[in-house]
Design a protein around this motif. Sequence first.
Motif, mmCIF file in Angstrom:
data_model
loop_
_atom_site.group_PDB
_atom_site.id
_atom_site.type_symbol
_atom_site.label_atom_id
_atom_site.label_comp_id
_atom_site.label_asym_id
_atom_site.label_seq_id
_atom_site.Cartn_x
_atom_site.Cartn_y
_atom_site.Cartn_z
ATOM 1 N N THR A 159 -58.289 66.019 -19.185
ATOM 2 C CA THR A 159 -57.056 66.420 -19.862
ATOM 3 C C THR A 159 -57.207 67.813 -20.449
ATOM 4 O O THR A 159 -56.290 68.634 -20.359
ATOM 5 C CB THR A 159 -56.686 65.407 -20.963
ATOM 6 O OG1 THR A 159 -56.556 64.112 -20.370
ATOM 7 C CG2 THR A 159 -55.401 65.790 -21.658
ATOM 8 N N ARG A 160 -58.367 68.093 -21.014
ATOM 9 C CA ARG A 160 -58.605 69.431 -21.579
ATOM 10 C C ARG A 160 -58.503 70.491 -20.498
ATOM 11 O O ARG A 160 -57.949 71.570 -20.729
ATOM 12 C CB ARG A 160 -59.983 69.508 -22.245
ATOM 13 C CG ARG A 160 -60.147 68.686 -23.480
ATOM 14 C CD ARG A 160 -60.168 69.380 -24.800
ATOM 15 N NE ARG A 160 -60.547 70.729 -24.890
ATOM 16 C CZ ARG A 160 -61.601 71.193 -25.546
ATOM 17 N NH1 ARG A 160 -62.431 70.363 -26.146
ATOM 18 N NH2 ARG A 160 -61.827 72.468 -25.633
ATOM 19 N N ARG A 191 -63.774 61.284 -23.108
ATOM 20 C CA ARG A 191 -62.657 60.662 -22.398
ATOM 21 C C ARG A 191 -61.541 61.641 -22.045
ATOM 22 O O ARG A 191 -60.680 61.313 -21.242
ATOM 23 C CB ARG A 191 -62.056 59.539 -23.242
ATOM 24 C CG ARG A 191 -62.956 58.365 -23.418
ATOM 25 C CD ARG A 191 -62.291 57.340 -24.302
ATOM 26 N NE ARG A 191 -63.146 56.207 -24.500
ATOM 27 C CZ ARG A 191 -62.717 54.966 -24.588
ATOM 28 N NH1 ARG A 191 -61.424 54.709 -24.499
ATOM 29 N NH2 ARG A 191 -63.550 53.983 -24.772
ATOM 30 N N ILE A 192 -61.545 62.804 -22.674
ATOM 31 C CA ILE A 192 -60.424 63.729 -22.462
ATOM 32 C C ILE A 192 -60.827 65.023 -21.757
ATOM 33 O O ILE A 192 -60.064 65.978 -21.746
ATOM 34 C CB ILE A 192 -59.705 64.051 -23.794
ATOM 35 C CG1 ILE A 192 -60.619 64.803 -24.767
ATOM 36 C CG2 ILE A 192 -59.136 62.792 -24.418
ATOM 37 C CD1 ILE A 192 -59.887 65.415 -25.944
ATOM 38 N N ARG A 239 -52.106 57.956 -22.689
ATOM 39 C CA ARG A 239 -53.518 57.746 -23.034
ATOM 40 C C ARG A 239 -53.829 57.997 -24.497
ATOM 41 O O ARG A 239 -54.943 57.731 -24.942
ATOM 42 C CB ARG A 239 -54.386 58.665 -22.172
ATOM 43 C CG ARG A 239 -54.295 58.332 -20.683
ATOM 44 C CD ARG A 239 -55.222 59.182 -19.835
ATOM 45 N NE ARG A 239 -56.569 59.210 -20.378
ATOM 46 C CZ ARG A 239 -57.314 60.312 -20.452
ATOM 47 N NH1 ARG A 239 -56.860 61.462 -20.030
ATOM 48 N NH2 ARG A 239 -58.526 60.259 -20.951
ATOM 49 N N LEU A 274 -51.773 64.041 -23.786
ATOM 50 C CA LEU A 274 -52.301 62.675 -23.814
ATOM 51 C C LEU A 274 -51.175 61.663 -23.990
ATOM 52 O O LEU A 274 -51.195 60.594 -23.369
ATOM 53 C CB LEU A 274 -53.341 62.519 -24.923
ATOM 54 C CG LEU A 274 -54.689 63.186 -24.670
ATOM 55 C CD1 LEU A 274 -55.519 63.226 -25.946
ATOM 56 C CD2 LEU A 274 -55.437 62.463 -23.555
ATOM 57 N N VAL A 327 -57.294 56.810 -26.717
ATOM 58 C CA VAL A 327 -58.198 57.842 -27.217
ATOM 59 C C VAL A 327 -58.262 57.788 -28.735
ATOM 60 O O VAL A 327 -59.342 57.879 -29.331
ATOM 61 C CB VAL A 327 -57.771 59.247 -26.711
ATOM 62 C CG1 VAL A 327 -58.597 60.339 -27.354
ATOM 63 C CG2 VAL A 327 -57.868 59.318 -25.192
ATOM 64 N N GLN A 373 -52.574 66.842 -27.654
ATOM 65 C CA GLN A 373 -52.022 65.553 -28.049
ATOM 66 C C GLN A 373 -50.777 65.207 -27.233
ATOM 67 O O GLN A 373 -50.639 64.080 -26.756
ATOM 68 C CB GLN A 373 -51.680 65.541 -29.540
ATOM 69 C CG GLN A 373 -51.108 64.210 -29.981
ATOM 70 C CD GLN A 373 -50.973 64.080 -31.474
ATOM 71 O OE1 GLN A 373 -51.704 64.722 -32.234
ATOM 72 N NE2 GLN A 373 -50.056 63.250 -31.921
ATOM 73 N N TRP A 421 -64.733 59.805 -27.712
ATOM 74 C CA TRP A 421 -63.320 60.082 -27.424
ATOM 75 C C TRP A 421 -63.165 61.440 -26.762
ATOM 76 O O TRP A 421 -62.310 61.625 -25.910
ATOM 77 C CB TRP A 421 -62.427 59.924 -28.657
ATOM 78 C CG TRP A 421 -62.493 61.014 -29.692
ATOM 79 C CD1 TRP A 421 -63.252 61.034 -30.813
ATOM 80 C CD2 TRP A 421 -61.742 62.229 -29.707
ATOM 81 N NE1 TRP A 421 -63.044 62.189 -31.518
ATOM 82 C CE2 TRP A 421 -62.115 62.938 -30.861
ATOM 83 C CE3 TRP A 421 -60.796 62.793 -28.845
ATOM 84 C CZ2 TRP A 421 -61.564 64.185 -31.187
ATOM 85 C CZ3 TRP A 421 -60.259 64.030 -29.172
ATOM 86 C CH2 TRP A 421 -60.641 64.711 -30.331
ATOM 87 N N GLN A 422 -64.009 62.385 -27.130
ATOM 88 C CA GLN A 422 -63.914 63.707 -26.513
ATOM 89 C C GLN A 422 -64.359 63.666 -25.051
ATOM 90 O O GLN A 422 -63.794 64.368 -24.213
ATOM 91 C CB GLN A 422 -64.708 64.728 -27.319
ATOM 92 C CG GLN A 422 -64.054 65.015 -28.655
ATOM 93 C CD GLN A 422 -64.815 66.025 -29.489
ATOM 94 O OE1 GLN A 422 -65.877 66.503 -29.106
ATOM 95 N NE2 GLN A 422 -64.265 66.363 -30.635
#
Length: 150
Positions: free
Chosen positions: A12-13, A8-9, A138, A133, A142, A130, A5-6
Amino acid sequence: MTADWQDRIVGTRMSVDDAFADRVQASDLSRPQWGLVMTAVEFEFQDPDDPAAARIVADTSGLEHVLPEMETVDRQMAPGGPAGGGSGTSSGVVDGIKNALGLGDDGGGDHEALATEAETLASAYADELQAHLEDEGRFDAVRQAAADAE
């Protein structure tokens, strides 16, 4: 594994990092200190199996390992640097060695204030992550990846 999951982001981060820079600038932490915080903090899902209660939270238990370095990094970046600006005595070198070994009296209050500020910012970052996302639509995917990894 949480890595799925990390992974996948990551993008975004990076977006949240850019948006969060103003918040760091307004805090008592310097950018190098915030960088150390981000190396010590791990982001986790709380209640990933429950869509209504799931949250991204910051695990700040690793901060204790970077707190001494957080103080050191700002001293090194201060005018005069680590080698200068002192009284000209060797006590600065001895104090530096003692502090590096965790034996110096560098004011436990500094550690506590840095830890509190770092924890507050890390928690706010998790909330922002959060929210970002969720805004992208998303968060549920996630969250599900995190639930599947448990």
